[in-house]
Design an enzyme around this catalytic site. Sequence first.
Site, PDB file in Angstrom:
ATOM      1  N   ASP A  79       1.031  -1.056   0.404  1.00  0.00           N
ATOM      2  CA  ASP A  79       0.211  -0.157   0.260  1.00  0.00           C
ATOM      3  C   ASP A  79       0.925   1.443  -0.168  1.00  0.00           C
ATOM      4  O   ASP A  79       0.583   1.965  -0.855  1.00  0.00           O
ATOM      5  CB  ASP A  79      -1.178  -0.140   1.506  1.00  0.00           C
ATOM      6  CG  ASP A  79      -2.131  -0.990   0.879  1.00  0.00           C
ATOM      7  OD1 ASP A  79      -2.318  -1.498  -0.118  1.00  0.00           O
ATOM      8  OD2 ASP A  79      -2.290  -1.854   2.367  1.00  0.00           O
ATOM      9  N   GLY A  80       1.856   0.747   0.775  1.00  0.00           N
ATOM     10  CA  GLY A  80       2.690   3.186   0.705  1.00  0.00           C
ATOM     11  C   GLY A  80       3.848   2.869  -0.665  1.00  0.00           C
ATOM     12  O   GLY A  80       3.649   3.492  -1.018  1.00  0.00           O
ATOM     13  N   GLU A  94      -4.926   9.749   4.589  1.00  0.00           N
ATOM     14  CA  GLU A  94      -4.739  10.797   5.976  1.00  0.00           C
ATOM     15  C   GLU A  94      -4.135  11.920   5.834  1.00  0.00           C
ATOM     16  O   GLU A  94      -2.785  11.387   5.661  1.00  0.00           O
ATOM     17  CB  GLU A  94      -5.498   9.880   7.426  1.00  0.00           C
ATOM     18  CG  GLU A  94      -3.806   9.304   7.596  1.00  0.00           C
ATOM     19  CD  GLU A  94      -3.405   8.125   7.075  1.00  0.00           C
ATOM     20  OE1 GLU A  94      -2.444   8.266   6.609  1.00  0.00           O
ATOM     21  OE2 GLU A  94      -3.920   6.915   7.441  1.00  0.00           O
ATOM     22  N   ARG A 115      -7.813  19.609  22.760  1.00  0.00           N
ATOM     23  CA  ARG A 115      -6.189  19.404  23.456  1.00  0.00           C
ATOM     24  C   ARG A 115      -6.077  17.808  23.487  1.00  0.00           C
ATOM     25  O   ARG A 115      -6.677  17.295  24.071  1.00  0.00           O
ATOM     26  CB  ARG A 115      -6.530  19.821  24.966  1.00  0.00           C
ATOM     27  CG  ARG A 115      -5.053  20.658  25.579  1.00  0.00           C
ATOM     28  CD  ARG A 115      -5.031  20.628  26.622  1.00  0.00           C
ATOM     29  NE  ARG A 115      -5.598  22.491  26.447  1.00  0.00           N
ATOM     30  CZ  ARG A 115      -5.257  23.140  26.785  1.00  0.00           C
ATOM     31  NH1 ARG A 115      -3.927  23.414  26.942  1.00  0.00           N
ATOM     32  NH2 ARG A 115      -5.825  24.314  27.132  1.00  0.00           N
ATOM     33  N   ASP A 164      -3.582  14.516  21.754  1.00  0.00           N
ATOM     34  CA  ASP A 164      -1.400  14.164  21.382  1.00  0.00           C
ATOM     35  C   ASP A 164      -1.681  14.809  19.648  1.00  0.00           C
ATOM     36  O   ASP A 164      -1.305  14.892  18.863  1.00  0.00           O
ATOM     37  CB  ASP A 164      -1.403  12.668  21.001  1.00  0.00           C
ATOM     38  CG  ASP A 164      -0.697  12.194  22.479  1.00  0.00           C
ATOM     39  OD1 ASP A 164      -0.741  12.978  23.541  1.00  0.00           O
ATOM     40  OD2 ASP A 164      -0.454  10.844  22.674  1.00  0.00           O
ATOM     41  N   ALA A 173      -5.608  10.519  21.326  1.00  0.00           N
ATOM     42  CA  ALA A 173      -5.938  11.112  23.064  1.00  0.00           C
ATOM     43  C   ALA A 173      -5.961  12.037  23.339  1.00  0.00           C
ATOM     44  O   ALA A 173      -5.104  13.132  23.563  1.00  0.00           O
ATOM     45  CB  ALA A 173      -4.539  10.310  23.335  1.00  0.00           C
TER      46      ALA A 173
HETATM   47  P1  NAD Z   1       3.965   0.926   6.877  1.00  0.00           P
HETATM   48  O1  NAD Z   1       4.384   0.383   5.795  1.00  0.00           O
HETATM   49  O2  NAD Z   1       3.898   1.631   8.296  1.00  0.00           O
HETATM   50  O3  NAD Z   1       2.290   0.439   6.476  1.00  0.00           O
HETATM   51  C1  NAD Z   1       1.204   0.969   7.168  1.00  0.00           C
HETATM   52  C2  NAD Z   1       0.097  -0.534   7.406  1.00  0.00           C
HETATM   53  O4  NAD Z   1      -0.688   0.357   7.052  1.00  0.00           O
HETATM   54  C3  NAD Z   1       0.459  -1.288   6.033  1.00  0.00           C
HETATM   55  O5  NAD Z   1       0.337  -2.293   6.449  1.00  0.00           O
HETATM   56  C4  NAD Z   1      -0.574  -0.867   4.848  1.00  0.00           C
HETATM   57  O6  NAD Z   1      -0.549  -2.138   3.886  1.00  0.00           O
HETATM   58  C5  NAD Z   1      -1.647  -0.654   5.785  1.00  0.00           C
HETATM   59  N1  NAD Z   1      -2.026   0.445   4.889  1.00  0.00           N
HETATM   60  C6  NAD Z   1      -1.530   1.069   4.462  1.00  0.00           C
HETATM   61  N2  NAD Z   1      -2.948   2.088   3.542  1.00  0.00           N
HETATM   62  C7  NAD Z   1      -3.809   1.221   4.237  1.00  0.00           C
HETATM   63  C8  NAD Z   1      -5.223   1.402   4.282  1.00  0.00           C
HETATM   64  N3  NAD Z   1      -6.067   2.883   3.157  1.00  0.00           N
HETATM   65  N4  NAD Z   1      -6.335   0.864   4.725  1.00  0.00           N
HETATM   66  C9  NAD Z   1      -5.737  -0.253   5.456  1.00  0.00           C
HETATM   67  N5  NAD Z   1      -4.419  -0.492   5.671  1.00  0.00           N
HETATM   68  C10 NAD Z   1      -3.908   0.579   4.732  1.00  0.00           C
HETATM   69  O7  NAD Z   1       3.212   2.529   6.513  1.00  0.00           O
HETATM   70  P2  NAD Z   1       3.689   3.115   5.003  1.00  0.00           P
HETATM   71  O8  NAD Z   1       3.338   2.355   3.834  1.00  0.00           O
HETATM   72  O9  NAD Z   1       4.402   4.247   4.083  1.00  0.00           O
HETATM   73  O10 NAD Z   1       1.978   3.288   4.804  1.00  0.00           O
HETATM   74  C11 NAD Z   1       1.739   5.023   5.324  1.00  0.00           C
HETATM   75  C12 NAD Z   1       0.609   4.578   6.508  1.00  0.00           C
HETATM   76  O11 NAD Z   1       0.783   3.795   7.220  1.00  0.00           O
HETATM   77  C13 NAD Z   1      -0.152   6.425   6.271  1.00  0.00           C
HETATM   78  O12 NAD Z   1      -0.836   6.504   5.397  1.00  0.00           O
HETATM   79  C14 NAD Z   1      -1.059   5.440   7.722  1.00  0.00           C
HETATM   80  O13 NAD Z   1      -2.648   5.073   7.511  1.00  0.00           O
HETATM   81  C15 NAD Z   1      -0.801   4.259   8.171  1.00  0.00           C
HETATM   82  N6  NAD Z   1      -0.581   4.186   9.598  1.00  0.00           N
HETATM   83  C16 NAD Z   1      -0.930   3.007  10.339  1.00  0.00           C
HETATM   84  C17 NAD Z   1      -0.741   3.741  11.615  1.00  0.00           C
HETATM   85  C18 NAD Z   1      -1.297   2.849  12.596  1.00  0.00           C
HETATM   86  O14 NAD Z   1      -2.328   2.501  12.012  1.00  0.00           O
HETATM   87  N7  NAD Z   1      -1.438   3.178  13.935  1.00  0.00           N
HETATM   88  C19 NAD Z   1       0.673   4.644  12.185  1.00  0.00           C
HETATM   89  C20 NAD Z   1       1.498   4.695  11.070  1.00  0.00           C
HETATM   90  C21 NAD Z   1       0.934   5.129   9.773  1.00  0.00           C
END
Ligand code: NAD
Length: 271
Positions: free
Chosen positions: A45-46, A123, A148, A150, A185
């Site tokens: 997805d990235g 997002e 207020r 994170d 948070a």
């Molecule tokens: P990454 O490699 O850490 O990927 C994070 C995970 O998010 C991967 O497993 C990917 O398959 C999944 N993902 C991405 N878009 C998705 C979607 N629309 N629906 C379901 N799963 C999805 O980071 P990256 O590849 O650079 O991707 C960035 C994305 O990671 C950001 O857009 C954000 O949505 C996600 N992210 C998630 C968290 C969390 O779930 N706590 C935290 C930070 C970022």
Amino acid sequence: MKFSIVSKGDKRSNKIMATVKQYLTDFNLIYDEKLPELVISVGGDGTLLEAFHRYVHRLKSTAFIGIHTGHLGFYADWVPEEIEKLVIEIAKTPYQVVEYPLLEMIIRFKTERKEIRFLALNEATIKTAEGSVVFDVQIRGEHFETFRGDGLCISTPSGSTAYNKALGGAIIHPSIEAIQLTEMASINNRVFRTIGSPLILPKHHTCLLKPMVDRSFLIARDHYTDTYTDVKSIQCRVAKEKVRFVRYRPFPFWNRVRDSFVAEGEEVHKA
Ligand code: NAD
């Protein structure tokens, strides 16, 4: 037809990229990294997020498709074993397109600095490394709350299964033109109070975030994060642009949600 391929860059993805490129040029399709009509991402997805941002300036004339080389991707839903089938589909079949809504964010500054506008496929998140963020949250020009905490996450429907889901947000079908605001948070006590629930805003309902305490903000759009200072306001709404995905076979959104998040657990349960 002109096409381009964006690879995750690892050995396996690069090999698949080379094979797909060879097959498609054998079918007389033209490899054009500048003006592709079809962009194939090979990775996860990235990688598709990367491909989206690389061609975000020409969304009207570009459609995307993803091959995943790791675990099942949400956007990348073809597997390497299917590439011959996919290549034939690309070369021979007029493709169907599904359009998904995007998030528009506009950052305005207290200084002369020109405003920054960008689109996100998953997002945008707003955080700080300097304690809590404090925002006056306005919806449709009216004060809604003082947040207020994170940080805040503003997601698209197709991004609702990503970071938003981890924050307890709802999963929204991409046929619904909306954005979702989720809290990270929030501080809630006798002094500070926020709604505490994710908010889903329809098209044309703008959300404006005005920093009440000056901070250096870490603003992420999908997988890119930048630091911004002297921020006057951050405006979020459904973008007028849409992203286009190529479909050669149906893969309904809810099937994708099930296959990504529940199917394996159910299999374990049955065993
Ligand atoms: P990454 O490699 O850490 O990927 C994070 C995970 O998010 C991967 O497993 C990917 O398959 C999944 N993902 C991405 N878009 C998705 C979607 N629309 N629906 C379901 N799963 C999805 O980071 P990256 O590849 O650079 O991707 C960035 C994305 O990671 C950001 O857009 C954000 O949505 C996600 N992210 C998630 C968290 C969390 O779930 N706590 C935290 C930070 C970022």
